[in-house]
Design a protein around this motif. Sequence first.
Motif, PDB file in Angstrom:
ATOM      1  N   VAL A 114      13.871   1.676   9.793  1.00  0.00           N
ATOM      2  CA  VAL A 114      14.210   2.613   9.849  1.00  0.00           C
ATOM      3  C   VAL A 114      15.976   3.141   9.989  1.00  0.00           C
ATOM      4  O   VAL A 114      16.600   2.162   9.719  1.00  0.00           O
ATOM      5  N   ILE A 115      16.077   4.345   9.523  1.00  0.00           N
ATOM      6  CA  ILE A 115      17.549   4.817   9.223  1.00  0.00           C
ATOM      7  C   ILE A 115      17.846   5.894  10.672  1.00  0.00           C
ATOM      8  O   ILE A 115      17.583   6.401  11.224  1.00  0.00           O
ATOM      9  N   GLY A 116      19.403   5.728  10.442  1.00  0.00           N
ATOM     10  CA  GLY A 116      20.375   6.457  11.791  1.00  0.00           C
ATOM     11  C   GLY A 116      21.459   6.200  11.424  1.00  0.00           C
ATOM     12  O   GLY A 116      22.053   6.033   9.718  1.00  0.00           O
ATOM     13  N   VAL A 117      21.828   7.450  12.095  1.00  0.00           N
ATOM     14  CA  VAL A 117      23.207   7.541  11.640  1.00  0.00           C
ATOM     15  C   VAL A 117      24.324   7.567  12.782  1.00  0.00           C
ATOM     16  O   VAL A 117      23.668   7.282  13.758  1.00  0.00           O
TER      17      VAL A 117
ATOM     18  N   GLY B 159      14.260   8.863  11.087  1.00  0.00           N
ATOM     19  CA  GLY B 159      13.500   8.952  10.050  1.00  0.00           C
ATOM     20  C   GLY B 159      13.681   7.310  10.438  1.00  0.00           C
ATOM     21  O   GLY B 159      13.654   6.532   9.589  1.00  0.00           O
ATOM     22  N   SER B 160      12.634   7.317   8.575  1.00  0.00           N
ATOM     23  CA  SER B 160      12.324   5.577   8.074  1.00  0.00           C
ATOM     24  C   SER B 160      11.798   5.706   6.911  1.00  0.00           C
ATOM     25  O   SER B 160      11.465   6.638   6.202  1.00  0.00           O
ATOM     26  N   PHE B 161      11.668   4.534   5.952  1.00  0.00           N
ATOM     27  CA  PHE B 161      11.885   4.398   4.348  1.00  0.00           C
ATOM     28  C   PHE B 161       9.984   3.740   4.897  1.00  0.00           C
ATOM     29  O   PHE B 161      10.096   2.374   5.414  1.00  0.00           O
TER      30      PHE B 161
ATOM     31  N   ILE C 261       9.933  10.223  12.985  1.00  0.00           N
ATOM     32  CA  ILE C 261      10.999   8.573  13.902  1.00  0.00           C
ATOM     33  C   ILE C 261       8.949   8.617  14.364  1.00  0.00           C
ATOM     34  O   ILE C 261       7.958   8.787  14.997  1.00  0.00           O
ATOM     35  N   GLU C 262       8.621   7.252  13.839  1.00  0.00           N
ATOM     36  CA  GLU C 262       6.849   6.172  14.184  1.00  0.00           C
ATOM     37  C   GLU C 262       7.405   5.653  15.260  1.00  0.00           C
ATOM     38  O   GLU C 262       6.531   4.561  15.485  1.00  0.00           O
TER      39      GLU C 262
END
Length: 612
Positions: free
Chosen positions: A61-64, A101-103, A112-113
């Motif tokens: 999971v990608i976050g800022v 988002g996510s890789f 987001i899942e």
Amino acid sequence: MRGEVSGDLLLIGEVTDVRGTKVKVKVYSQANEASVFYHGELVRGVSVGGYLRLPCGYDDVIGVVEGDYQQESRAVASKGADGREAPGSYLERYVDVSVFGSFSSGRFNRGIEVLPLVRSKAYLLSPKQLAAVNSPVEATGAGFRVGELVGHDGVDVRLPFNALFASHIGIFGNTGSGKSNTLCRLFTDCLGQRAGCGSSKFVFIDFNGEYTAKAVLCHDKEVYGPSTRTGAGAKIPVPPGFFFDVDMWAMLAKATEKTQRPFLKRCIRKAGAILEMSDPGAYLRGMVRKLLEDYCGCGPAFDEQREDLVRLFSLVPGVDVGSLERAIDSIEVYQQYNNALHKRDSGKLLYSPADVPEVFSDLCYESMDYSSLASDRPALLEFIARYRFIEAVRSHTITREHIAPLIQRYSAELREASKLYEPCISGFKSDVSVISLLNVNLEQKKIVPLVVAKTLYQFQKERGQNERGSSAHLVIDEAHNVLSYSSQRESENWRDYRLETFEEIVKEGRKFGMYLTVCSQRPADISPTILSQMHNYFIHRLVNDEDLRAISKAVSFIDSANASMIPVLPQGCCIVSGTATTYPVRVQVDVLELEKQPMSFDRDLAKAWGVG
């Protein structure tokens, strides 16, 4: 283990709290460096605006980072001499992260899942991962370099062609913030990589002549620079039916709905019918003859319409106004003969239509060049309007005071239009056209963009349904001049008509391949409907509260951290947000080479004055 990085240079902490897309991460004490070296590359440390990777099963999971703060933590530090536990205190660092988002399977996906779990590890992103997050071109095709990711040297931001140029674009920023360079950079790269392929038209509305230099945008552009002062310069091509658009000319002439508009509509239709005749010149000659014949028994009307007749006949090419005035003045009303007209020098009276050639012989109406008049659309339309006005006033079917103001406004607009537009079947010759309004008066600067937008939109609507690879791109710099909903310089009806035209383009144009790009230093002045319908935003420095509120209402997906940075962005730096990016991102836009820059540079007065 608290405070340890476990040998992984990118590991910085662990998740302590998950509340929807808002995640709280505790930062290890050994991960407080401003930057770290990773495989020979410099990676920015944990900071606001930076990115974190939070593993969750097989996905990342990608976050800022949106917030950075410390909290006091209580723990047992040691035991005293009496064996009691002495409480100790220390500060721990936390960051608030918003995930977006996510890789998955090696590819970054927006949305987001899955969400990270408490105690999940948090990692910095490597330069390669940063590029994948902020340059989503691998999955969508080719892209081009816009600039560097702010705070991450060497990390390029590349935007995909389809997501950017098949969209409406808004570029906003105060004077000197770099918005003109951003606009020019985008389309210079686009036109350069496009290399003349495809069936697309690019039209730039340039209010200040900034994009007319040979090397700006591209070398093969066509520049139109009409002038309302001199009538010189290349005129803007418009469809042959442009001068016969009743709705638009009724608005321009400010025609009232019940009285003036029907009159104007009849005049325009009459002019159109004349042009479709096999010999328009002969028909016009017959109209003039009939006009003069109808003065039989209407001498007083002729006396009242002397100036109207001078204005009418002066529209015919080649007519000398001085000779025309003398010819009109040589005809008098003879009161002793039932107010009949008579020619002063010969004494010939106008009793019947047969007397017209002799009474009006000095007028030379039979030998006038009506064919040239018919070939000049603006002059023909004004001629017909004045002709029907004279005819209707004489027959008392209209009141002079009701229609005379319309004739004056309509004539003025037609004469201005004759300096700016040229009817042309083929339209814009080049794929890239720049329309400079530098020498156009203020009133026409509001009208020309509307005319160009209507023309280009209609052109693209007709071909867009059949040619799926075609597109039309209208770019308006200083767009607040024409898209303002609060302007007090024109009537409310005219302003609404203009805005409705552009609002239709932003709402319906995409399905036909028509795209709008607006650039402005005052987003608060632009219609909220237009502002909210942009697909991609490039937001430079804005400091005015009204502008900031307009942006916050229109661009709902800018996070609070980026929004707070808008007033302090450096020159050339902007926040890119929309369909072309996975998440709002700060980008330092590349500066164009000097010869390719628009004429909007800052002047070095200290150097020019020899001081400092």
